[in-house]
Design a protein around this motif. Structure first.
Motif, PDB file in Angstrom:
ATOM      1  N   ALA A 201      35.005  58.305  55.001  1.00 44.94           N
ATOM      2  CA  ALA A 201      35.720  59.468  55.516  1.00 44.94           C
ATOM      3  C   ALA A 201      36.279  59.167  56.903  1.00 44.94           C
ATOM      4  N   GLY A 202      35.456  58.530  57.710  1.00 45.40           N
ATOM      5  CA  GLY A 202      35.904  58.177  59.052  1.00 45.40           C
ATOM      6  C   GLY A 202      37.110  57.269  59.005  1.00 45.40           C
ATOM      7  N   LEU A 203      37.031  56.284  58.125  1.00 46.38           N
ATOM      8  CA  LEU A 203      38.120  55.320  58.044  1.00 46.38           C
ATOM      9  C   LEU A 203      39.406  55.981  57.583  1.00 46.38           C
ATOM     10  N   VAL A 204      39.298  56.834  56.558  1.00 49.04           N
ATOM     11  CA  VAL A 204      40.503  57.462  56.006  1.00 49.04           C
ATOM     12  C   VAL A 204      41.132  58.400  57.027  1.00 49.04           C
ATOM     13  N   VAL A 205      40.315  59.240  57.664  1.00 49.78           N
ATOM     14  CA  VAL A 205      40.870  60.169  58.643  1.00 49.78           C
ATOM     15  C   VAL A 205      41.494  59.407  59.812  1.00 49.78           C
ATOM     16  N   ALA A 206      40.785  58.377  60.274  1.00 50.48           N
ATOM     17  CA  ALA A 206      41.309  57.599  61.400  1.00 50.48           C
ATOM     18  C   ALA A 206      42.635  56.949  61.027  1.00 50.48           C
ATOM     19  N   THR A 207      42.683  56.379  59.817  1.00 49.63           N
ATOM     20  CA  THR A 207      43.927  55.736  59.392  1.00 49.63           C
ATOM     21  C   THR A 207      45.046  56.751  59.265  1.00 49.63           C
ATOM     22  N   ARG A 208      44.718  57.893  58.662  1.00 48.43           N
ATOM     23  CA  ARG A 208      45.736  58.923  58.489  1.00 48.43           C
ATOM     24  C   ARG A 208      46.269  59.373  59.843  1.00 48.43           C
TER      25      ARG A 208
ATOM     26  N   TRP B 233      46.151  57.753  62.682  1.00 50.69           N
ATOM     27  CA  TRP B 233      46.840  56.661  63.347  1.00 50.69           C
ATOM     28  C   TRP B 233      48.267  56.537  62.823  1.00 50.69           C
ATOM     29  N   ILE B 234      48.396  56.595  61.477  1.00 51.98           N
ATOM     30  CA  ILE B 234      49.731  56.499  60.900  1.00 51.98           C
ATOM     31  C   ILE B 234      50.592  57.669  61.362  1.00 51.98           C
ATOM     32  N   ALA B 235      49.975  58.845  61.435  1.00 50.59           N
ATOM     33  CA  ALA B 235      50.734  60.024  61.838  1.00 50.59           C
ATOM     34  C   ALA B 235      51.226  59.908  63.273  1.00 50.59           C
ATOM     35  N   SER B 236      50.492  59.146  64.080  1.00 47.63           N
ATOM     36  CA  SER B 236      50.871  59.062  65.489  1.00 47.63           C
ATOM     37  C   SER B 236      51.898  57.975  65.751  1.00 47.63           C
ATOM     38  N   ARG B 237      52.142  57.155  64.723  1.00 49.52           N
ATOM     39  CA  ARG B 237      53.124  56.083  64.916  1.00 49.52           C
ATOM     40  C   ARG B 237      54.536  56.649  64.957  1.00 49.52           C
ATOM     41  N   ASP B 238      55.414  55.874  65.514  1.00 50.09           N
ATOM     42  CA  ASP B 238      56.799  56.292  65.612  1.00 50.09           C
ATOM     43  C   ASP B 238      57.627  55.874  64.413  1.00 50.09           C
ATOM     44  N   TRP B 239      56.958  55.620  63.304  1.00 54.43           N
ATOM     45  CA  TRP B 239      57.720  55.163  62.134  1.00 54.43           C
ATOM     46  C   TRP B 239      58.609  56.284  61.604  1.00 54.43           C
ATOM     47  N   PHE B 240      59.687  55.906  61.048  1.00 52.96           N
ATOM     48  CA  PHE B 240      60.638  56.856  60.462  1.00 52.96           C
ATOM     49  C   PHE B 240      60.936  57.989  61.429  1.00 52.96           C
ATOM     50  N   GLY B 241      61.145  57.603  62.656  1.00 50.47           N
ATOM     51  CA  GLY B 241      61.478  58.597  63.673  1.00 50.47           C
ATOM     52  C   GLY B 241      60.359  59.587  63.926  1.00 50.47           C
TER      53      GLY B 241
END
Lengths: 318, 243, 291
Positions: A267-274, A276-284
């Motif tokens: 759970a920790g890994l999935v939430v952290a990954t989610r 982290w991805i959400a905080s990236r500047d990908w796709f604007g």
């Protein structure tokens, strides 16, 4: 074998020992995130209990989770302010819900269980959205008053206090479950998962054992629901949506389906990954609003990349 | 009547096909009964009907005077009908000793009266009795085919059955292993009636007091070993002549 | 009684819609051996096609149906390709892959078409009320009932009376036997997922005025078709039909009647409970469990 499975022999107590001081080490935001992870981790542990230990793969534990959450929220709104009371009531509600729905689930196997539990989870969410007199429908229930864990203790007004309460509850519940699974009860359940025909040939009532496991998992999920309300002070039908089912199942898959502790770590890994991805500047920077996309993508990746036949190759059930 | 098992007119149809038709069988306490017949004779069907994993379409099964025709397999097991499977059924993720321990437990986990004091010792004895030593802590999934067979036999015995149904225990065994199996069968407790379904005729002839022969779902012959060996009907059955 | 006439007719339409969708799901599951949790998403393809392509003319309606069905069929075929690396990994892994795809594609659809439910334009001829027994009833829905009933009949005829249909039924009964007939399993699975997808897309395109395209559409349709399949028994066309009509009626009458309004979702629970316990350990486990 999953990396996380290798780590779990280090011991559940070690995990708790590591998590305890986080209350003072982390900032408020990280504390809140970790608290949410723990709540989802408890839900994931209930999924692991069913999926990995009992051999009933489920996408429907959000149902008792919602039942528990709404029970707790309703109690809060009726001025029941003791945390443990909310917790026990929510767990009981989740367990009762599972007891009632058990006959639908425990006679099926494999993907059919997935089907039925998915339908149950969705149906529950739909009921939550429509039963306006009780749940206020899609508006959700606001449960603003912070509880006091036990009579006489102070209320949980800070993120730190809430975190410690949630950590304690999760530690106790998962710890008890681990102890139970080490007992003969755990062996009976694992044997039922590994070889049902042989269980019957040895006189064991398989459906009965699976029902007990299912009810216990319902209690755990209900308890997680009460913790959700304590943390978020609010519940709505969306708390039991597909993406939560996906997140939790993904956590279990990553953590190694049979391991409750693995589910917590997953759970920790999935939430952290989610996040982290959400905080990236990908796709604007547009990834933030797309939790289902991220989760689904992670899901697909894990299905492809994890070689342990995902939920194990239990030939007796497939 | 001191019959432990009484099977009357037992039949199992699949549409037009009768896998078993009008079969009678009697087993007394402590009997050693062999069940043989060419492929498709219905031996496994009969065994599964007695064990409860199949429901008959005709006929009746009585165990110890009680009608068990409609009872579920787990119920029959608790009444004293034990069995092994053609493909050894063991619990792969549990160690061998735990397999026997779980098999020895009653529903919901208690041990039988008389075993409650030293269940692990008893389980070890059972393992030793079937020739499995040194693998107590080995996961059942890691055992060889022959070892799994032995383990399942120990598991079946752990249930303290009065009637033990053995489903082709020699299948997949090499000749030396069959020898070991033969002496193992000979050492089984005399209080347990045993119904041995087998293709390996020498093994059956060396073990059984009586032999029942099936052919195309029907009963063809029951008799002693010499009677069976010299029976023209049995020879015809194995030669492929229709009954 | 009178007040229930319209919802009852609605229920038939809804039920027929679910029947066509569930038939696609059963096809993929029974023949292709895949629990396709992206089935609802394929329905959504059809529904969105109807919303975007249909502008009130008959031609555009036909085009919408074509586009929706083809897109969903293509989606099914793509799913089959995505399942290739999972060969030998078991049903659960496959089902979970389709689940992941459903999440991803569902989110992409919302990104593409927005978070609201989209309205669907129907041809003017159908866009007016028709008189049934003194009640006025939307013309499109009546026409839909007719067309869906026709599709159901065609489906029945194909499955029960044609060689392809008997192959389908044989595979559902005994997959291993059919495998010995020398058919390429990948082609079978692709064909079946494409055909199942086509049914979902067709239902979506035609049924969009009934279950419109929106962010919750795929989930709703998946849930309802799962309930229909579970209730109707796997591999039973007749059972699926009865179950679909029943679910359709529960969804419509159950929701509109003031007495049952609060309980409509429970009715589905209840129906599942009654049917599944009546069958107890029987039908559901027969195909999927070991002895």
């Amino acid at each position: 074998m999953s990396i996380l499975r290798r780590l779990t022999p280090l011991g559940f107590p070690a995990l708790i020992v590591v998590l305890l001081p986080m209350a003072w080490v982390l900032d408020d935001y990280a504390t809140k995130t970790l608290t949410s992870i723990l709540v989802l981790g408890l839900l994931a542990a209930s999924v692991a209990l069913l999926t990995g230990v009992a051999g009933l793969p489920t996408l429907g534990q959000t149902a008792p989770y919602l039942v528990g959450a709404y029970t707790a929220a309703t109690l809060v709104r009726h001025d029941v302010s003791i945390g443990v009371v909310q917790l026990l009531a929510a767990a009981a509600a989740g367990a009762l819900f599972s007891l009632v729905t058990a006959p639908l689930v425990v006679y099926a196997r494999g993907v059919v269980v997935l089907m039925i539990t998915l339908a149950l989870g969705e149906l529950t969410m739909t009921v939550a959205g429509r039963w306006k007199s009780v749940t206020h429908g899609t508006d959700g229930l606001l449960a603003f008053a912070a509880p006091a864990p036990l009579p006489g203790l102070v209320t949980l007004d800070t993120d730190r206090a809430t975190y410690l309460y949630v950590l304690t509850v999760v530690a106790v519940l998962v710890g008890v479950m681990l102890l139970v699974l080490r007992s003969p009860a755990g062996a009976l359940l694992r044997a039922a998962r590994d070889g049902e025909a042989r269980m019957r040939a040895s006189g064991h009532p398989v459906a009965g054992y699976l029902t007990v496991a299912y009810v216990a998992a319902g209690g755990l999920a209900g308890a997680a629901g009460s913790l959700l309300v304590t943390v978020e002070r609010y519940v709505s039908p969306g708390a039991g949506g597909f993406d939560i089912s996906a997140l939790v199942l993904l956590a279990v898959v990553i953590g190694g389906a049979t391991s409750l502790v693995g589910a917590l770590l997953g759970a920790g890994l999935v939430v952290a990954t989610r996040d982290w991805i959400a905080s990236r500047d990908w796709f604007g920077g547009s990834m933030a609003g797309h939790a289902p996309l991220v989760l689904g993508g992670l899901f697909i990746l894990c299905v492809y990349l994890l070689p342990r036949g995902l939920l194990g190759k239990r030939t007796a059930h497939e | 009547m001191s019959d432990l098992l009484a099977v009357d007119g037992l039949g199992r149809r699949y549409g037009d096909l009768a896998a078993l038709d009008g079969v009678d069988l009697r087993v007394a306490p402590g009997d050693r009964l062999g069940l043989i017949g060419p492929n498709g004779a219905g031996k496994s069907t009969l065994l599964n009907l007695i064990a409860g994993s199949l429901r008959p379409t005709a006929g009746r099964i009585r165990f110890d005077g009680r009608d068990v025709t409609r009872l579920a397999p787990a119920r029959r097991a608790r009444l004293g009908i034990g069995r092994t499977h053609q493909h050894p059924a063991v619990w792969a993720s549990l160690p061998a000793l735990d397999n026997v321990l779980v098999a020895a437990r009653l529903p919901w986990g208690r041990f039988r009266a008389g075993r409650r004091a030293k269940p692990r010792e008893h389980a070890r004895e059972l393992l030793a009795g079937v020739g499995l030593t040194g693998v107590e802590q080995t996961l059942a999934g890691a055992l060889s085919h022959g070892q799994r067979r032995q383990l399942e036999l120990a598991m079946a015995l752990a249930g303290e059955p009065r009637l033990l149904l053995l489903d082709e225990p020699a299948a997949g065994l090499a000749p030396p292993e069959v020898e070991v199996l033969a002496s193992l069968l000979a050492s089984l407790p005399l209080t347990v009636a045993i119904l041995l379904v087998e293709h390996h005729l020498d093994l059956v002839y060396g073990f059984a007091d009586r032999i029942t022969v099936l052919h195309s779902g029907r009963h063809v012959h029951t008799g002693t070993v010499p009677e069976t060996r010299s029976s023209p009907e049995v020879a015809a059955a194995y030669a492929g002549v229709a009954p | 009684m009178d007040a229930y006439l319209i919802p009852a007719v609605d229920g038939v339409g809804y039920g027929l819609l679910l029947f066509v969708v569930a038939a696609g799901l059963t096809l993929a599951f029974g023949v292709g051996d895949v629990l396709n949790l992206a089935h609802g998403t394929l329905f959504a393809f059809g529904a969105y096609a109807a919303a975007k392509v249909s502008d009130g003319t008959w031609l555009s309606l036909a085009l919408a149906v074509l586009v929706g069905t083809a897109a969903a069929a293509a989606g099914g075929a793509v799913l089959s390709a995505l399942l290739v690396p999972l060969a030998g990994r078991g049903h659960l892994a496959q089902a979970l892959l389709t689940f992941g795809v459903a999440l991803v594609v569902g989110d992409l659809l919302v990104g593409l078409f927005g978070p609201d439910e989209l309205p669907v334009k129907v041809p003017a001829l159908l866009d007016r009320p028709v008189d049934i027994a003194g009640h006025s009833y939307p013309g499109y829905r009546l026409a839909f009932i007719g067309v869906a009933a026709l599709i159901a009949v065609v489906l029945y005829v194909v499955v029960a009376r044609t060689r392809v249909g008997s192959l389908v039924r044989a595979t559902v009964d005994d997959r291993d036997m059919v495998a010995t007939l020398g058919v390429n399993p990948f082609m079978v699975r692709t064909g079946v997922l494409a055909a199942g997808g086509a049914l979902a897309g067709l239902a979506g395109a035609l049924g969009a005025p009934i279950i419109g395209p929106g962010p919750r559409t795929a989930d709703l349709v998946l849930m309802l078709s799962l309930v229909v399949v579970v209730l109707g028994g796997l591999g039973s066309i007749g059972g699926a039909f009865v179950a679909a009509i029943a679910v359709g009626e529960i969804q419509t009458i159950g929701v509109t009647s003031e007495v049952t309004q609060d309980f409509a979702p429970f009715l589905l629970f209840g129906a599942m409970a009654v049917v599944l316990s009546a069958r107890a350990r029987g039908l559901l486990t027969s195909r999927r469990s070991a002895a």
